[in-house]
Design a protein around this motif. Sequence first.
Motif, short mmCIF file in Angstrom:
data_model
loop_
_atom_site.label_atom_id
_atom_site.label_comp_id
_atom_site.label_asym_id
_atom_site.label_seq_id
_atom_site.Cartn_x
_atom_site.Cartn_y
_atom_site.Cartn_z
N ALA A 13 -20.03 -8.45 28.99
CA ALA A 13 -20.02 -8.20 27.38
C ALA A 13 -21.09 -7.58 26.77
CB ALA A 13 -18.97 -9.09 26.73
N HIS A 14 -20.91 -6.67 26.15
CA HIS A 14 -22.17 -6.14 25.53
C HIS A 14 -22.45 -6.66 24.06
CE1 HIS A 14 -23.33 -2.87 28.33
NE2 HIS A 14 -21.78 -2.72 28.42
N ARG A 15 -23.51 -7.03 23.72
CA ARG A 15 -23.77 -7.71 22.46
C ARG A 15 -25.18 -7.44 22.00
NH1 ARG A 15 -24.26 -13.91 22.50
NH2 ARG A 15 -25.66 -14.18 24.36
N THR A 28 -26.79 -14.15 16.43
CA THR A 28 -25.39 -14.49 16.98
C THR A 28 -25.59 -14.66 18.44
OG1 THR A 28 -24.27 -12.97 15.39
CG2 THR A 28 -22.83 -13.82 17.00
N ILE B 74 -10.95 -21.35 27.68
CA ILE B 74 -12.11 -20.30 27.83
C ILE B 74 -11.77 -19.69 29.28
CG2 ILE B 74 -13.32 -22.28 29.50
CD1 ILE B 74 -14.97 -20.30 26.70
N TRP B 77 -11.81 -15.88 29.00
CA TRP B 77 -12.95 -15.00 28.44
C TRP B 77 -13.11 -13.75 29.49
CZ3 TRP B 77 -16.41 -13.18 25.79
CH2 TRP B 77 -17.83 -12.83 26.44
N VAL B 81 -13.30 -9.51 28.07
CA VAL B 81 -14.66 -8.81 28.03
C VAL B 81 -14.36 -7.29 28.19
CG1 VAL B 81 -16.68 -8.09 29.70
CG2 VAL B 81 -16.12 -10.81 28.94
N TRP B 84 -13.17 -6.07 24.72
CA TRP B 84 -14.37 -6.18 23.93
C TRP B 84 -15.18 -4.87 24.09
CZ3 TRP B 84 -16.63 -8.30 19.68
CH2 TRP B 84 -18.01 -8.12 19.76
N ASN B 85 -15.49 -4.47 25.31
CA ASN B 85 -16.38 -3.50 25.77
C ASN B 85 -15.70 -2.17 25.23
OD1 ASN B 85 -18.52 -4.96 26.65
ND2 ASN B 85 -18.08 -4.84 28.77
N ILE B 88 -15.97 -1.95 21.04
CA ILE B 88 -17.19 -1.81 20.34
C ILE B 88 -17.88 -0.58 21.15
CG2 ILE B 88 -17.55 -4.26 19.59
CD1 ILE B 88 -19.47 -3.45 22.63
N PRO B 90 -21.01 0.27 23.37
CA PRO B 90 -21.76 -0.47 24.06
C PRO B 90 -23.46 -0.09 23.91
CG PRO B 90 -20.11 0.28 25.12
CD PRO B 90 -20.06 0.96 23.92
N LEU B 96 -22.00 -11.36 19.22
CA LEU B 96 -20.90 -12.03 19.84
C LEU B 96 -21.23 -13.43 20.22
CD1 LEU B 96 -17.96 -12.04 20.66
CD2 LEU B 96 -18.71 -11.05 22.89
N VAL B 98 -18.83 -17.10 21.85
CA VAL B 98 -17.61 -17.51 22.25
C VAL B 98 -17.62 -18.99 22.30
CG1 VAL B 98 -18.22 -16.79 24.64
CG2 VAL B 98 -15.76 -17.06 23.89
#
Lengths: 123, 132
Positions: A13-15, A28, B74, B77, B81, B84-85, B88, B90, B96, B98
């Motif tokens: 997951a990119h962050r 974060t 969890i 999760w 991923v 999410w990618n 957003i 990248p 983020l 979690v």
Amino acid sequence: MITRSHTETMDGAHRALLCASGPWVHFTGVQPGNLDGDIKAQASDVLTRLEALMADAGVAQRDLFTVTIWLKDMRYFSGLNAVWNGWVDSADPPARTCVSGELYRPDLLLEIVAVAYRAEPAT
Amino acid sequence: MSIQKSGRIDGLGPKIFLGSAAGDMASVCLTAPDRGADFVGQTRDILAVIDDLLAEMGSSHDQIVAVQLWLADIADWPTFVPLWNAWIDPEAPPGLSVVEMAASRRDSLLEIRAWATRNPGQAAQLPDQAAE
């Protein structure tokens, strides 16, 4: 204008660990670099990483607006607090919330979400 | 300037707004509107609502600076991923965090809070606010 830095992936997951806009700086999901340690080692580690991010953003401990600590289990609360009390300015500690919840991997004992307010935004 | 709120919820549960904004900052927090959906469906629904409410408040998901994700389990999760990618950028991702957390209802599989910057002048004028 949003500044994003210290980007990484968490299980893909990119962050970005640091996102700033104007006076507001968001740190974060800051985690310890070394997960092979007990709560005191991981707490010291994560605070050291937070401090490095804060230095990059040009904020000091007194600029912290809120600090949220997600702790894997409240059994680690005393160990966390011992390290925390050694880190904070005892005359002016930051506002802090600590809540427990399982984290994304079992050996991760805590992570930090912090928001800072800087009077003079870095250019 | 007063606080702008968006996404009013009325019903048997709590009376709340899902989103609020003040100055150049907006925040949205919600669980899935359709709790019959599976984890992927709940996630997509939540992300779509975040997009809509941020737009109403003069923001967008490109302006998100931080996201707090709570998962009821969890183990979901890895499923989150790729969703999410895809949502957003990248190259310019938000923050983020979690954490696993029991939800208010057992059929709520996740909850997301997003913080974003906004341009107050671009906020959509809702009917009740346009009258002010």
